[in-house]
Design a protein around this motif. Structure first.
Motif, PDB file in Angstrom:
ATOM      1  N   GLU A  39       3.544  -0.065  17.726  1.00  0.00           N
ATOM      2  CA  GLU A  39       3.138   1.337  17.873  1.00  0.00           C
ATOM      3  C   GLU A  39       1.610   1.486  17.722  1.00  0.00           C
ATOM      4  O   GLU A  39       0.965   2.153  18.523  1.00  0.00           O
ATOM      5  CB  GLU A  39       3.851   2.130  16.776  1.00  0.00           C
ATOM      6  CG  GLU A  39       3.975   3.586  17.077  1.00  0.00           C
ATOM      7  CD  GLU A  39       4.646   4.305  15.914  1.00  0.00           C
ATOM      8  OE1 GLU A  39       4.790   3.734  14.819  1.00  0.00           O
ATOM      9  OE2 GLU A  39       5.015   5.460  16.137  1.00  0.00           O
ATOM     10  N   THR A  61      -4.612   0.632  22.408  1.00  0.00           N
ATOM     11  CA  THR A  61      -4.907   0.422  23.836  1.00  0.00           C
ATOM     12  C   THR A  61      -5.166   1.764  24.535  1.00  0.00           C
ATOM     13  O   THR A  61      -5.995   1.844  25.438  1.00  0.00           O
ATOM     14  CB  THR A  61      -3.799  -0.389  24.550  1.00  0.00           C
ATOM     15  OG1 THR A  61      -2.545   0.218  24.295  1.00  0.00           O
ATOM     16  CG2 THR A  61      -3.769  -1.825  24.096  1.00  0.00           C
ATOM     17  N   SER A  62      -4.494   2.833  24.078  1.00  0.00           N
ATOM     18  CA  SER A  62      -4.767   4.153  24.662  1.00  0.00           C
ATOM     19  C   SER A  62      -6.172   4.615  24.296  1.00  0.00           C
ATOM     20  O   SER A  62      -6.910   5.131  25.155  1.00  0.00           O
ATOM     21  CB  SER A  62      -3.811   5.220  24.127  1.00  0.00           C
ATOM     22  OG  SER A  62      -2.516   4.867  24.355  1.00  0.00           O
ATOM     23  N   ILE A  63      -6.547   4.424  23.026  1.00  0.00           N
ATOM     24  CA  ILE A  63      -7.901   4.836  22.594  1.00  0.00           C
ATOM     25  C   ILE A  63      -8.953   4.066  23.406  1.00  0.00           C
ATOM     26  O   ILE A  63      -9.942   4.634  23.876  1.00  0.00           O
ATOM     27  CB  ILE A  63      -8.095   4.584  21.077  1.00  0.00           C
ATOM     28  CG1 ILE A  63      -7.165   5.476  20.260  1.00  0.00           C
ATOM     29  CG2 ILE A  63      -9.546   4.795  20.650  1.00  0.00           C
ATOM     30  CD1 ILE A  63      -7.109   5.150  18.762  1.00  0.00           C
ATOM     31  N   GLN A  64      -8.723   2.755  23.596  1.00  0.00           N
ATOM     32  CA  GLN A  64      -9.680   1.928  24.347  1.00  0.00           C
ATOM     33  C   GLN A  64      -9.848   2.456  25.776  1.00  0.00           C
ATOM     34  O   GLN A  64     -10.971   2.582  26.282  1.00  0.00           O
ATOM     35  CB  GLN A  64      -9.190   0.473  24.373  1.00  0.00           C
ATOM     36  CG  GLN A  64      -9.208  -0.186  23.009  1.00  0.00           C
ATOM     37  CD  GLN A  64      -8.255  -1.360  22.867  1.00  0.00           C
ATOM     38  OE1 GLN A  64      -7.595  -1.760  23.833  1.00  0.00           O
ATOM     39  NE2 GLN A  64      -8.165  -1.904  21.663  1.00  0.00           N
ATOM     40  N   ALA A  65      -8.697   2.778  26.420  1.00  0.00           N
ATOM     41  CA  ALA A  65      -8.756   3.279  27.801  1.00  0.00           C
ATOM     42  C   ALA A  65      -9.483   4.625  27.847  1.00  0.00           C
ATOM     43  O   ALA A  65     -10.280   4.889  28.756  1.00  0.00           O
ATOM     44  CB  ALA A  65      -7.332   3.407  28.360  1.00  0.00           C
ATOM     45  N   GLU A  66      -9.236   5.467  26.840  1.00  0.00           N
ATOM     46  CA  GLU A  66      -9.910   6.782  26.782  1.00  0.00           C
ATOM     47  C   GLU A  66     -11.422   6.611  26.621  1.00  0.00           C
ATOM     48  O   GLU A  66     -12.202   7.324  27.250  1.00  0.00           O
ATOM     49  CB  GLU A  66      -9.395   7.594  25.582  1.00  0.00           C
ATOM     50  CG  GLU A  66      -8.093   8.310  25.849  1.00  0.00           C
ATOM     51  CD  GLU A  66      -7.436   8.798  24.555  1.00  0.00           C
ATOM     52  OE1 GLU A  66      -8.161   9.045  23.569  1.00  0.00           O
ATOM     53  OE2 GLU A  66      -6.193   8.889  24.531  1.00  0.00           O
ATOM     54  N   ASP A 107      -0.158   0.034  20.717  1.00  0.00           N
ATOM     55  CA  ASP A 107      -0.111   0.957  21.860  1.00  0.00           C
ATOM     56  C   ASP A 107      -1.144   2.070  21.682  1.00  0.00           C
ATOM     57  O   ASP A 107      -1.813   2.474  22.634  1.00  0.00           O
ATOM     58  CB  ASP A 107       1.287   1.580  21.990  1.00  0.00           C
ATOM     59  CG  ASP A 107       2.330   0.536  22.387  1.00  0.00           C
ATOM     60  OD1 ASP A 107       1.935  -0.549  22.855  1.00  0.00           O
ATOM     61  OD2 ASP A 107       3.539   0.801  22.215  1.00  0.00           O
ATOM     62  N   GLU A 108      -1.251   2.536  20.446  1.00  0.00           N
ATOM     63  CA  GLU A 108      -2.219   3.602  20.161  1.00  0.00           C
ATOM     64  C   GLU A 108      -3.645   3.098  20.413  1.00  0.00           C
ATOM     65  O   GLU A 108      -4.461   3.782  21.041  1.00  0.00           O
ATOM     66  CB  GLU A 108      -2.051   4.006  18.682  1.00  0.00           C
ATOM     67  CG  GLU A 108      -2.774   5.267  18.299  1.00  0.00           C
ATOM     68  CD  GLU A 108      -2.696   5.516  16.786  1.00  0.00           C
ATOM     69  OE1 GLU A 108      -3.405   6.402  16.328  1.00  0.00           O
ATOM     70  OE2 GLU A 108      -1.951   4.807  16.068  1.00  0.00           O
ATOM     71  N   GLN A 150      -6.983  -4.212  30.086  1.00  0.00           N
ATOM     72  CA  GLN A 150      -7.787  -2.981  30.070  1.00  0.00           C
ATOM     73  C   GLN A 150      -8.766  -2.980  31.244  1.00  0.00           C
ATOM     74  O   GLN A 150      -8.956  -1.960  31.908  1.00  0.00           O
ATOM     75  CB  GLN A 150      -8.603  -2.883  28.763  1.00  0.00           C
ATOM     76  CG  GLN A 150      -7.813  -2.491  27.551  1.00  0.00           C
ATOM     77  CD  GLN A 150      -7.335  -1.046  27.581  1.00  0.00           C
ATOM     78  OE1 GLN A 150      -7.448  -0.353  28.591  1.00  0.00           O
ATOM     79  NE2 GLN A 150      -6.762  -0.612  26.488  1.00  0.00           N
ATOM     80  N   GLU A 189      -5.350  -5.824  25.243  1.00  0.00           N
ATOM     81  CA  GLU A 189      -6.571  -5.126  24.810  1.00  0.00           C
ATOM     82  C   GLU A 189      -7.789  -5.617  25.591  1.00  0.00           C
ATOM     83  O   GLU A 189      -8.861  -5.032  25.454  1.00  0.00           O
ATOM     84  CB  GLU A 189      -6.811  -5.372  23.324  1.00  0.00           C
ATOM     85  CG  GLU A 189      -5.711  -4.827  22.430  1.00  0.00           C
ATOM     86  CD  GLU A 189      -6.036  -5.022  20.974  1.00  0.00           C
ATOM     87  OE1 GLU A 189      -6.534  -4.079  20.349  1.00  0.00           O
ATOM     88  OE2 GLU A 189      -5.795  -6.135  20.456  1.00  0.00           O
TER      89      GLU A 189
END
Ligand SMILES: C[S@@+](CC[C@H](N)C(=O)[O-])C[C@H]1O[C@@H](n2cnc3c(N)ncnc32)[C@H](O)[C@@H]1O
Length: 390
Positions: free
Chosen positions: A313, A319-324, A316-317, A354, A350
């Motif tokens: 979890e 990798t979302s922050i990195q993409a943002e 996943d969080e 990405q 990561e």
């Protein structure tokens, strides 16, 4: 303190860490409430706690349970030593092992022996291939101490000589032209004259390597978007003559950047610390560095608690922050400029994944180079991708 008393203290601290307290906080609390402990005791207890955390799983299996006492029992057994020599109950040593404790515990196998979290093992195995076991084995031991020589202020050879005059032995490391590996008295560095005068900084060699890959030109405006304590900003600044580039540092946590001005002054470089609202106001930048928050899997030798705290979890969080962060910061890059994406992760999700996702969503960007280092190269695990805007 006797060796037994140090082990008893490490057990106490580990139990608090196992209950959810950060190790650093526990070590500070312990030192404050045990004023009789000298600096050698503090170092010895700290080393025991961190060794135990790096090998928490394998030592637990050796000790038969996941408690501070069993993990420390396991630490001795893993080294082929008899814990009963220390668990004597004499003075402040831990009480002797019971019949039950003596009967428990065995040599760990498979993932337990490598101290890799079970849920993450398949992913790491796929991503590291034949390096899986060697890398995980290296992550069980303490990280080497590296220095970055401030090449604007001195040379690597002169820094080695100045360190030697203070009985600190260091040698050149091939990961970076500025990297030194400290082979004797690493703990003296922070109180040394060479350090105080800004000739060297503590920085991992792979961290220096990834910063070396970032292209810098005279007159460039450079934003270090996730600057933290400023390690990358300072390394970038030291690559160019003073004033040749304009360096801006930003972090979501302004507090994390509090030491940047002092560190920059010590190194004789200029770094302008920006508030979040000022980032867009100062755009565009020729180079934006994103040293993003990540699993830290390449640096688990230094921060072993992260290895056990990571969950799917949280990954996943992250990798979302990195993409943002990538999606946001690309807007700050000038035409023809560069976005440098850095992590200290070993995981494809990561790193390469990405970059692939970013390129798929942004047809006007190209990947100029990407490289992942594992601890097998000597330093921490790191990833760098240089993305260029058309
Ligand atoms: C890997 S650390 C940076 C280390 C630093 N560059 C160094 O060399 O010392 C990641 C940093 O990203 C910051 N961060 C996390 N989320 C962020 C966001 N959305 N925007 C900017 N910074 C963020 C964290 O506060 C943390 O300091």
């Amino acid at each position: 303190m006797t060796p037994g008393a140090r082990v008893a203290s490490a057990i106490e601290i580990l139990d608090a860490v196992l209950a959810g307290d950060p190790a650093e906080k526990q070590l500070t609390t312990w030192a404050r409430s045990n004023r009789y402990a000298g600096s050698k005791d503090r170092v010895a207890v700290r080393d025991l706690v961190f060794e135990a955390l790096r090998c928490k799983q394998s030592f637990s299996v050796w000790g038969g349970e996941q408690t501070g006492r069993a993990i420390l029992t396991g630490l001795f057994r893993a080294q082929g030593l008899d814990p009963q020599d220390v668990f004597t109950g004499e003075g402040y040593a831990p009480k002797p092992l019971s019949e039950e404790e003596l009967a428990e515990g065995h040599a760990p196998q498979g993932h337990d022996a490598l101290d890799v979290p079970e849920w993450l093992a398949p992913q790491l195995q796929a991503d590291l291939g034949e390096d899986f076991a060697p890398v995980l084995t290296l992550l069980q031991s303490r990280a080497p101490v590296f220095l970055r020589v401030n090449l604007q202020a001195t040379t690597r050879d002169a820094a080695i000589a100045a360190l030697a005059a203070e009985e600190i032995v260091a040698e050149a490391h091939d990961l970076s032209p500025s990297a030194l590996l400290v082979t004797k008295n690493p703990r003296r560095v922070q109180n040394s004259k060479v350090f105080a005068e800004g000739y060297v900084e503590l920085q991992d060699a792979a961290s220096q390597f990834v910063t070396d890959q970032i292209p810098l030109k005279n007159g460039a405006r450079v934003l270090d978007y996730c600057a933290g304590g400023g390690g990358k900003s300072l390394a970038l600044a030291a690559r160019m003559p003073k004033g040749a580039v304009s360096l801006f540092a930003h972090d979501i946590s302004h507090l994390r950047m509090r030491d940047i001005p002092v560190r920059a002054e010590r190194a004789g470089v200029e770094v302008k610390v920006l508030e979040t609202v000022e980032v867009a106001q100062n755009a565009p930048y020729d180079v934006v560095v994103c040293d993003v928050p990540c699993s830290g899997s390449g640096a688990w030798r230094r921060a072993p608690e992260g290895k056990w705290a990571l969950t799917q979890e949280r990954l996943d969080e992250l990798t979302s922050i990195q993409a943002e962060i990538l999606a946001k910061t690309k807007e700050y890059v000038s035409k023809g400029g560069v976005l440098a994406f850095l992590t200290c992760s070993l995981l494809r999700a990561e790193n390469e994944a990405q970059v692939e996702a970013f390129l798929a969503a942004n047809s006007d960007w190209r990947c100029m180079s990407q490289e992942r280092l594992t601890p097998l190269a000597g330093g921490d695990g790191f990833f760098v991708a240089i993305l260029k805007r058309a």
